[in-house]
Design a protein around this motif. Sequence first.
Motif, PDB file in Angstrom:
ATOM      1  N   LEU A 132       0.819  -1.205   0.000  1.00  0.00           N
ATOM      2  CA  LEU A 132       0.000   0.000   0.000  1.00  0.00           C
ATOM      3  C   LEU A 132       0.857   1.261   0.000  1.00  0.00           C
ATOM      4  O   LEU A 132       0.333   2.368  -0.171  1.00  0.00           O
ATOM      5  N   LEU A 133       2.157   1.106   0.200  1.00  0.00           N
ATOM      6  CA  LEU A 133       3.057   2.262   0.230  1.00  0.00           C
ATOM      7  C   LEU A 133       3.527   2.558  -1.186  1.00  0.00           C
ATOM      8  O   LEU A 133       4.594   2.132  -1.615  1.00  0.00           O
ATOM      9  N   SER A 134       2.708   3.294  -1.921  1.00  0.00           N
ATOM     10  CA  SER A 134       2.995   3.558  -3.329  1.00  0.00           C
ATOM     11  C   SER A 134       3.041   5.049  -3.635  1.00  0.00           C
ATOM     12  O   SER A 134       2.963   5.452  -4.791  1.00  0.00           O
ATOM     13  N   GLY A 135       3.155   5.894  -2.589  1.00  0.00           N
ATOM     14  CA  GLY A 135       3.240   7.337  -2.800  1.00  0.00           C
ATOM     15  C   GLY A 135       4.570   7.728  -3.416  1.00  0.00           C
ATOM     16  O   GLY A 135       5.519   6.924  -3.494  1.00  0.00           O
ATOM     17  N   ASP A 136       4.670   8.996  -3.850  1.00  0.00           N
ATOM     18  CA  ASP A 136       5.867   9.469  -4.545  1.00  0.00           C
ATOM     19  C   ASP A 136       7.139   9.271  -3.724  1.00  0.00           C
ATOM     20  O   ASP A 136       8.202   8.995  -4.272  1.00  0.00           O
ATOM     21  N   SER A 207       4.998   7.993   8.124  1.00  0.00           N
ATOM     22  CA  SER A 207       4.251   9.214   7.819  1.00  0.00           C
ATOM     23  C   SER A 207       2.856   9.204   8.428  1.00  0.00           C
ATOM     24  O   SER A 207       2.285  10.270   8.687  1.00  0.00           O
ATOM     25  N   VAL A 208       2.304   8.019   8.690  1.00  0.00           N
ATOM     26  CA  VAL A 208       0.972   7.967   9.309  1.00  0.00           C
ATOM     27  C   VAL A 208       1.018   8.337  10.791  1.00  0.00           C
ATOM     28  O   VAL A 208      -0.025   8.477  11.431  1.00  0.00           O
ATOM     29  N   ILE A 375      -1.858   2.943   7.914  1.00  0.00           N
ATOM     30  CA  ILE A 375      -1.605   2.841   6.471  1.00  0.00           C
ATOM     31  C   ILE A 375      -2.864   2.388   5.736  1.00  0.00           C
ATOM     32  O   ILE A 375      -3.218   2.928   4.679  1.00  0.00           O
ATOM     33  N   ARG A 376      -3.561   1.416   6.304  1.00  0.00           N
ATOM     34  CA  ARG A 376      -4.807   0.957   5.676  1.00  0.00           C
ATOM     35  C   ARG A 376      -5.860   2.072   5.708  1.00  0.00           C
ATOM     36  O   ARG A 376      -6.588   2.284   4.733  1.00  0.00           O
ATOM     37  N   TRP A 377      -5.929   2.788   6.829  1.00  0.00           N
ATOM     38  CA  TRP A 377      -6.891   3.900   6.946  1.00  0.00           C
ATOM     39  C   TRP A 377      -6.595   4.980   5.915  1.00  0.00           C
ATOM     40  O   TRP A 377      -7.502   5.513   5.280  1.00  0.00           O
ATOM     41  N   ARG A 378      -5.309   5.293   5.749  1.00  0.00           N
ATOM     42  CA  ARG A 378      -4.939   6.327   4.786  1.00  0.00           C
ATOM     43  C   ARG A 378      -5.330   5.937   3.370  1.00  0.00           C
ATOM     44  O   ARG A 378      -5.857   6.763   2.619  1.00  0.00           O
ATOM     45  N   ARG A 379      -5.119   4.677   3.019  1.00  0.00           N
ATOM     46  CA  ARG A 379      -5.484   4.233   1.684  1.00  0.00           C
ATOM     47  C   ARG A 379      -7.008   4.292   1.501  1.00  0.00           C
ATOM     48  O   ARG A 379      -7.513   4.743   0.475  1.00  0.00           O
TER      49      ARG A 379
END
Length: 388
Positions: A132-136, A207-208, A375-379
């Motif tokens: 799920l960690l696919s940000g820039d 970051s979360v 991380i799941r919540w952010r996605r």
Amino acid sequence: MPESGVTAERVRLGIVAGPDFEAEIKALDSTLRSIEAVLDLDQLRREIAELSEQASAPNLWDDQTNAQRVTSRLAARQADLDRVTSQRQRLDDLAVLVELADAENDAATRAEAEKELADLRRAVDALEVRTLLSGDYDSREALVTIRSGAGGVDAADFAEMLMRMYIRWAERHKYPSEVYDTSYAEEAGIKSATFAVKAPYAYGTLSVEQGTHRLVRISPFDNQGRRQTSFAGVEVVPVLEQTDEIDIPEEEIRIDVYRSSGPGGQSVNTTDSAVRITHLPTGLVVSCQNEKSQIQNRATAMTILKAKLLAQRKAEERAKIDEMRGNVTSSWGDQMRNYVLHPYQMVKDLRTEQETGNPQAVFDGEIDDFIEAGIRWRRTSGAAAATA
């Protein structure tokens, strides 16, 4: 043997307690297939082969910056591949172990299989979170800054507790960390501190944790033993790479040097080696005092400043998008987690509802469940916002 046949055989043998291995293994297999598809294992192997060829070049270290980039990338990508393939092998081995337990009606083997199933489920869940960690900038190392907030000396003490919590978390995962700057409070704790967690995906992972943290406890600094609420802020930004374009003209910064304070080794506290850089257009201030050399401290401080400017630029871009969507967040919304030590024991994340009744374990660095839930919540929340 067909699934229904296996189930009937287990019933006939009286092995009906515990998990439904068929369903559990099938679910794990499905999750692993999704992970393998997201990571594209064939492409991953091709990238590893290309990086390995570059790493074996005899003139690799003529350009140290590029060499470090190649070797670091190779190690990270190889670790990604090994992580997936090892879980696939464990799942295959688990299926064999279950067949053996059923065939021999062996309670000890079945117990071993149940333990392995639980361990494997946790490992696959963690692996799924990684995808799920696919940000820039998610794959970058992290710079973490902690500042004490409202609450006086209790807040300063709380800030130091949080700093220790994250460093202990890094130690548990064998991630190197380095403290760049610490501003100590007068009575106890810290006013602020900046440290790096030097591991791939450290930024995406941590970051979360950014936001306002709140502590409720009987103050150890109050001679009347009253309950105190205190706050601390956590900021997380990615470490920059050479390819990131953040240009800071000399006329936009002011550099001050001073003598380091607080605990330090030989020469650290005896020369004006500490460096403070102020970015005049934004008012951002960063400092570094962990090295003996003023040159080294200046270079580190510039790296931190560039990282913060990059994070600020990204935040401004996000703010423009939020403004277009009409998103308005109150100041209370920044508070993301409560740590309650009195009148009961609980740590609870206000975004994900993740909680535990063991605050001491959390302060000792056991925060993976909170991070993974975040991380799941952010996605999920990001996907919801995108469709709003």
